[in-house]
Design a protein around this motif. Structure first.
Motif, PDB file in Angstrom:
ATOM      1  N   ALA A  56      -0.779  18.209 -20.856  1.00 29.25           N
ATOM      2  CA  ALA A  56      -1.450  16.967 -21.242  1.00 29.25           C
ATOM      3  C   ALA A  56      -1.374  15.932 -20.124  1.00 29.25           C
ATOM      4  N   PHE A  57      -0.240  15.883 -19.426  1.00 26.71           N
ATOM      5  CA  PHE A  57      -0.046  14.923 -18.337  1.00 26.71           C
ATOM      6  C   PHE A  57      -1.101  15.083 -17.247  1.00 26.71           C
ATOM      7  N   ARG A  58      -1.610  16.288 -17.030  1.00 27.09           N
ATOM      8  CA  ARG A  58      -2.651  16.490 -16.018  1.00 27.09           C
ATOM      9  C   ARG A  58      -3.933  15.730 -16.360  1.00 27.09           C
ATOM     10  N   ILE A  59      -4.067  15.284 -17.600  1.00 26.34           N
ATOM     11  CA  ILE A  59      -5.248  14.534 -18.034  1.00 26.34           C
ATOM     12  C   ILE A  59      -4.921  13.046 -18.181  1.00 26.34           C
ATOM     13  N   TYR A  60      -3.766  12.738 -18.764  1.00 25.50           N
ATOM     14  CA  TYR A  60      -3.425  11.337 -19.049  1.00 25.50           C
ATOM     15  C   TYR A  60      -3.297  10.531 -17.763  1.00 25.50           C
ATOM     16  N   ASP A  61      -3.702   9.264 -17.857  1.00 22.59           N
ATOM     17  CA  ASP A  61      -3.731   8.359 -16.702  1.00 22.59           C
ATOM     18  C   ASP A  61      -4.644   8.876 -15.596  1.00 22.59           C
ATOM     19  N   GLY A  62      -5.699   9.530 -16.006  1.00 22.21           N
ATOM     20  CA  GLY A  62      -6.706  10.009 -15.077  1.00 22.21           C
ATOM     21  C   GLY A  62      -6.534  11.474 -14.734  1.00 22.21           C
ATOM     22  N   PRO A  63      -7.502  12.332 -15.121  1.00 27.39           N
ATOM     23  CA  PRO A  63      -7.415  13.739 -14.773  1.00 27.39           C
ATOM     24  C   PRO A  63      -7.516  13.949 -13.262  1.00 27.39           C
ATOM     25  N   THR A  64      -7.007  15.056 -12.809  1.00 34.05           N
ATOM     26  CA  THR A  64      -6.989  15.387 -11.382  1.00 34.05           C
ATOM     27  C   THR A  64      -8.350  15.192 -10.734  1.00 34.05           C
ATOM     28  N   GLU A  65      -9.403  15.641 -11.410  1.00 30.53           N
ATOM     29  CA  GLU A  65     -10.737  15.610 -10.809  1.00 30.53           C
ATOM     30  C   GLU A  65     -11.230  14.182 -10.577  1.00 30.53           C
ATOM     31  N   VAL A  66     -10.903  13.262 -11.482  1.00 32.83           N
ATOM     32  CA  VAL A  66     -11.313  11.860 -11.310  1.00 32.83           C
ATOM     33  C   VAL A  66     -10.597  11.246 -10.117  1.00 32.83           C
ATOM     34  N   HIS A  67      -9.309  11.541  -9.967  1.00 35.64           N
ATOM     35  CA  HIS A  67      -8.567  11.011  -8.827  1.00 35.64           C
ATOM     36  C   HIS A  67      -9.111  11.571  -7.507  1.00 35.64           C
ATOM     37  N   LYS A  68      -9.460  12.851  -7.488  1.00 32.32           N
ATOM     38  CA  LYS A  68     -10.038  13.437  -6.269  1.00 32.32           C
ATOM     39  C   LYS A  68     -11.386  12.796  -5.948  1.00 32.32           C
ATOM     40  N   TRP A  69     -12.169  12.561  -6.975  1.00 31.08           N
ATOM     41  CA  TRP A  69     -13.477  11.904  -6.789  1.00 31.08           C
ATOM     42  C   TRP A  69     -13.293  10.510  -6.217  1.00 31.08           C
ATOM     43  N   SER A  70     -12.330   9.772  -6.749  1.00 27.89           N
ATOM     44  CA  SER A  70     -12.049   8.424  -6.254  1.00 27.89           C
ATOM     45  C   SER A  70     -11.593   8.454  -4.796  1.00 27.89           C
TER      46      SER A  70
END
Length: 390
Positions: free
Chosen positions: A362-376
């Motif tokens: 679940a932590f991989r999604i909470y506070d922003g999933p990995t893919e959103v952080h990579k996109w940013s």
């Protein structure tokens, strides 16, 4: 981190570790640990023990000041040795992030009325931002927010629906985000409130947070104007203050969880024999545990690096994105290997390893999933490139 800070943090962390391992961990099989998190009765029982031991809200000192982020990393890692540790010590989400935010930007009146009861552990809080995806509401993109707030005399009236609101059931303090004509706004509210209705508590893969994760209807909620944080339209600015430290504190706590899982898997691999020798002597198992050591150290160093950035006063938006991706992915590998090493025992509830695996997923999604952080981060790379002379 100075020598004095290191000594202070190490002393607090040692007391927290002893408390979590010896007092909190035995509660992990308590029937009051439900599918939607520990019951309020269990939360308060654990917090009473934390007060007796002197480890309640250990990252906030008696004068109201916070440990540095680097010091906090030591302490929160120890609370994370059990999924119940952050609950007992009052270092869990969303309360830890909410306390940080109110400590930074709350007025004296807001601190006295709302923050004080959170720091003491007498109350829990909820952060009302995420909205139902089925309605096109705000999730990883908060600019999609549909919940509205309109001025009415000396009050604001808020309407909308929220989803995945952690800890809403049983919370006494709410931070509600809504959108005015000026932009995002943030409000402090007392809970429960008849205008804030819990429609349902979702069944999710994780279950360590009190109150679970709820879908909420907000129907004509009236909030006095002096309970707005800052001015109308400043909500995203305040959300940014909370954002990076909250991301990083998740990493700190779940690093502790994976340290514990690894310890259990190592013990199992050394005690369990198969094909004529201990499991650890089989290369396939021993190498997995070796890879765990590498990932644990890399996660620790990434957390410390980001903490140092935040301790300079920088927002650390990109750095916390990098840390969140690197640490959450490393911890997922560790949790998965621990389950694999332990075989059938690893997927059972006989140890805490299975639960920590679910929490890390679940932590991989909470506070922003990995893919959103990579996109940013990719957007930042492009901006930085455009700003350079070629």
């Amino acid at each position: 981190m100075s020598a004095a800070e290191a000594g202070r943090a190490e002393e607090i962390a040692a007391r927290v570790e002893d408390f979590v391992r010896n007092v909190v961990a035995p509660y992990e099989q308590d029937p009051r640990c439900t599918a939607h998190g520990p019951t309020e009765e269990l939360v308060m029982e654990l917090r009473a023990k934390a007060r007796e031991t002197g480890v309640m809200t250990p990252h906030i000192l008696k004068d109201g000041s916070h440990l540095t982020q680097r010091e906090t990393a030591l302490v929160l890692r120890m609370t994370g040795l059990s999924p119940l540790g952050p609950v007992a010590c009052n270092t869990g989400a969303p309360d830890e992030g909410n306390m940080y935010l109110l400590g930074k930007v709350g007025s004296p009146e807001i601190k006295e009325r709302f923050l004080k009861q959170l720091v003491s552990g007498e109350a829990r809080s909820a952060f009302f931002m995420t909205e139902p995806a089925s309605e096109g509401g705000a999730g990883s993109d908060p600019s999609m927010m549909k919940t509205t707030c309109k001025k009415d005399g000396n009050h604001w009236v808020i309407n909308g629906r929220k989803a995945f609101i952690t800890g809403a059931e049983g919370a006494k303090v709410g931070i509600v985000m809504a959108k005015s004509d000026d932009g995002a706004c943030m409000f402090l509210v007392d809970l429960p409130n008849p205008a804030i209705r819990i429609e349902r508590v979702l069944d999710t893969i994780d279950n360590s947070m009190p109150g679970g994760h709820a879908v909420i209807m907000i129907d004509n909620l009236r909030v006095p104007a002096d309970q707005m944080l800052g001015e109308s339209g400043e909500g995203f600015k305040y959300a940014q203050i909370r954002l990076s430290p909250a991301r990083l504190s998740h990493c700190m706590r779940w690093l502790g969880g994976c340290v514990r899982s690894h310890e259990i898997a190592v013990d199992y691999a050394n005690r369990r024999h198969a094909f004529g020798k201990p499991l650890v002597d089989h290369e396939g198992v021993g190498f997995m545990l070796a890879e765990n050591l590498i990932d644990l150290k890399q996660a620790e160093l990434m957390i410390d690096w980001c903490a140092d950035v935040l301790d300079t006063g920088a927002l650390g938006t990109a750095e916390s994105s990098m840390a969140k991706v690197a640490v959450s992915e490393a911890l997922m590998r560790i949790a998965d290997r621990c389950v694999q090493v332990m075989g059938g025992t690893g997927v059972s509830g006989d140890t805490i390893v299975e639960k920590i695996f679910r929490e890390i997923r679940a932590f991989r999604i909470y506070d922003g999933p990995t893919e959103v952080h990579k996109w940013s981060l990719a957007k930042k790379i492009k901006r930085d490139w455009k700003g350079q002379s070629h």
